[in-house]
Design an enzyme around this catalytic site. Structure first.
Site, mmCIF file in Angstrom:
data_model
loop_
_atom_site.group_PDB
_atom_site.id
_atom_site.type_symbol
_atom_site.label_atom_id
_atom_site.label_comp_id
_atom_site.label_asym_id
_atom_site.label_seq_id
_atom_site.Cartn_x
_atom_site.Cartn_y
_atom_site.Cartn_z
ATOM 1 N N ALA A 69 35.383 49.735 43.266
ATOM 2 C CA ALA A 69 34.959 48.664 42.368
ATOM 3 C C ALA A 69 36.149 48.020 41.658
ATOM 4 C CB ALA A 69 33.963 49.210 41.342
ATOM 5 N N PHE B 30 37.911 45.615 38.323
ATOM 6 C CA PHE B 30 37.920 45.739 36.872
ATOM 7 C C PHE B 30 36.993 44.749 36.179
ATOM 8 C CE2 PHE B 30 40.622 42.048 37.158
ATOM 9 C CZ PHE B 30 40.397 41.363 35.979
ATOM 10 N N LYS C 260 34.746 55.022 43.416
ATOM 11 C CA LYS C 260 36.024 54.917 42.716
ATOM 12 C C LYS C 260 35.982 53.672 41.842
ATOM 13 C CE LYS C 260 39.997 53.052 43.385
ATOM 14 N NZ LYS C 260 40.392 52.817 41.953
ATOM 15 N N GLU D 57 40.529 51.882 37.861
ATOM 16 C CA GLU D 57 41.234 52.772 36.939
ATOM 17 C C GLU D 57 41.434 52.130 35.568
ATOM 18 O OE1 GLU D 57 44.193 50.446 39.409
ATOM 19 O OE2 GLU D 57 42.325 51.559 39.754
ATOM 20 N N ARG D 58 41.275 50.791 35.503
ATOM 21 C CA ARG D 58 41.454 50.094 34.232
ATOM 22 C C ARG D 58 40.199 50.118 33.363
ATOM 23 N NH1 ARG D 58 43.778 44.743 36.944
ATOM 24 N NH2 ARG D 58 43.238 43.788 34.939
ATOM 25 N N CYS E 41 34.448 36.333 39.752
ATOM 26 C CA CYS E 41 34.626 35.816 41.112
ATOM 27 C C CYS E 41 33.748 34.599 41.356
ATOM 28 C CB CYS E 41 34.333 36.899 42.147
ATOM 29 S SG CYS E 41 32.631 37.476 42.143
ATOM 30 N N GLU F 106 44.398 31.821 43.047
ATOM 31 C CA GLU F 106 43.304 32.095 42.124
ATOM 32 C C GLU F 106 43.896 32.524 40.787
ATOM 33 O OE1 GLU F 106 39.000 34.386 42.206
ATOM 34 O OE2 GLU F 106 40.617 35.116 43.476
#
Length: 532
Positions: free
Chosen positions: A182, A184, A208, A211-212, A316, A417
């Site tokens: 996934a 952030f 998973k 990590e942020r 997104c 982007e």
């Protein structure tokens, strides 16, 4: 228990994590005293990683206070998570579809019950406003609600009597261990796109989270356990590149769901596909809105401001580019500027905030670099949010609403982007030129058209090569009974997220052809292929 108590004893039960504090202020206060380390979830228990790596800091984007540290799981810990999922699979796959649906019914009720707590936690680690965090949660919740219909969604097919006494039945069966990686920017919605549809179809799962922003995913996992998900059905590992490669390589994992950037998505798709895995990967997006001369300019301006600057543009499906068609459509610009100038910049937990901080300082620096590149290449900047300050929050990742005009497709700001609160304005003379411009862009995630003309809307929807189209709507994210249908450079793989696409992705066909003759006579056989 407060967030500072999140670091559990090794192999501690998951129960303690269910009472995680709901107050973002409490989270920050606890973190100031002691920064906890986020546990792994393996076989229904919280596991304090044995990794000696310092891990990844989880910081409040408005203050830089350390909320927690995400560990880099060891190879043995990641393997243990997969082994737990593999061991849990036979029993979970054999669980009746009705009982799997009941877990989803309970999960959606628990998410609703804990909405405020989840929103505060999400806002603290990501930076979103509380109301936007609730929207993040709600759009994921809708997928959980759709998963409650699995008794119908996972039905197979049958044709009786295809040839005399021969019947054919097809079943949709789970794959085995599946995984999700996934991003952030949606700490609740994207994990809820992934594991609920994965497990309700009978698979077991290794997630998973970014990590942020791992804390929201961990809380959702606790709620899933409370809803009745058996130990080992959902496991969570943490890490960066090595964790991603582990998921791509481990032979027990049969399918991977990914949302994130182009480079990571291409790497995961290539590496995992080479290892024989199914992959669905949603990548980047450069979404355009088109404003025609007959549009309701006031409504269009409001929709564009919301779609460009909500969540500081870290979506997104954000509208990062608007194409104005004809001279009259330029009338939308003054209203755009007026509305954008009136937006309040501030921390996510402040009720007055419209635009929150960016999630990281690196994201802020990227926005600044690309905006400055656009200006140096000839773009005008009638609204400049670079260098914005918020009183009382000197260390926040602040970029205010920014509007670039006179943008052309050759500019670096257009070709990349930006993923920040920046709206780029391009101008063309005709709708055909607008369609050609959009179709020349490599991405196909989403687009919007503002018009009062049904004929123009029909032409646009038929000719623009984009997977998700909004007519007089700024962010056309489909409801979960449909599927998320980004196309071209915005997706890799043949399967879509949620809706029917998710059922297809997470299941495989098994077809049984049976012949039951009413009497036992002399055996008849033929060496020829049957013709009827």
């Amino acid at each position: 228990m407060r967030l500072m108590q999140l670091r559990a004893p090794r192999r501690a039960p998951l129960d303690g994590f269910r009472s995680l504090s709901s107050a973002a202020a409490g989270v920050a206060a606890a973190a100031a005293a002691a920064a906890p380390r986020v546990p792994l979830l393996i076989n229904g228990r919280l596991v304090d990683s044995e990794s000696t790596d310092p891990g990844v800091p989880v910081r409040c984007p408005a203050t830089q206070k350390l909320l927690a540290t995400t560990p880099i799981a060891t190879a043995a810990e990641m393997k243990a998570a997969v082994d737990a999922a593999k061991a849990a699979f036979p029993k979970w796959a054999a669980t009746s579809v009705s009982n799997r649906a009941r877990v989803m019914f309970k999960l959606q009720a628990l998410i609703r019950e804990h909405e405020d707590e989840l929103a505060a936690l999400l806002s603290a680690e990501h930076g979103k406003t509380i109301e936007d965090a609730k929207g993040d949660i709600f759009r994921g919740l809708e997928v959980v609600e759709h998963a409650c219909s699995i008794t119908s969604l996972q039905m197979g097919e049958t044709v009786p009597g295809v040839a005399g006494s021969t019947d054919v039945h097809s079943y949709r069966l789970p794959l085995g261990v599946c995984a999700g990686i996934a991003p952030f920017n949606f700490p609740a919605m994207i994990p809820l796109w992934m594991f609920p549809m994965g497990v309700v179809t009978g698979n077991t799962y290794v997630l998973k989270p970014s990590e942020r922003v791992p804390l929201t995913a961990m809380r959702l996992a606790a709620l899933a356990q409370e809803a009745g998900l058996p130990d080992g059905v959902l496991n969570i590992i943490h890490g960066t590149h090595d964790a991603v490669n582990f998921i791509c390589d481990d032979p027990a994992i049969k399918a991977i769901s990914f949302v994130g950037g182009d480079a990571a998505g291409a790497h995961i798709y290539s590496r995992a596909s080479n290892n024989g895995k199914r992959v669905q990967a949603n990548l980047g997006a450069q979404n355009h809105a088109v404003v025609l001369e007959d549009a309701d300019m006031a409504a269009a301006a409001g929709a564009l401001v919301a779609a460009a600057f909500g969540a500081a543009g870290q979506r997104c499906m954000a509208i990062s580019r608007v194409v104005l068609v004809g001279k009259k459509s330029q009338e939308v610009l003054p209203r755009l500027l007026e509305l954008a100038e009136g937006l309040a910049l501030g921390p996510g937990d402040a009720a007055s905030t419209d635009v929150p901080p960016l999630n990281s300082n690196q994201a802020k620096e990227r926005v600044e670099r690309l905006v400055n590149a656009g200006v140096s290449q000839g773009a005008s900047i009638p609204l400049n949010g670079l260098g914005a300050k918020v009183e009382g929050y000197p260390d926040g990742n602040w970029v205010g609403p920014t509007i670039l005009t006179d943008v052309t497709p050759e500019m670096e700001c257009y070709k990349n982007e930006i993923f920040g609160p920046v709206l780029q304005v391009l101008s063309v003379d005709t709708l055909d030129e607008a369609i050609s411009l959009i179709n020349a862009n490599p991405y196909g995630n989403g687009t919007a058209l503002f018009t009062r003309s049904g004929a123009a809307a029909r032409k646009y929807t038929h000719e623009v090569d984009i997977g998700q189209i909004g007519i007089n709507l700024p962010i056309p994210v489909p409801l979960p009974m449909f599927s998320f249908t980004g196309s071209r450079g915005s997706i890799l793989g043949d399967h879509n997220f949620y809706g029917k696409g998710a059922v297809t992705f997470y299941t495989q066909w098994k077809t049984v052809t049976s012949n039951w003759k009413p009497t036992q006579g002399e055996k008849e056989f033929s060496l020829s292929m049957p013709t009827m």
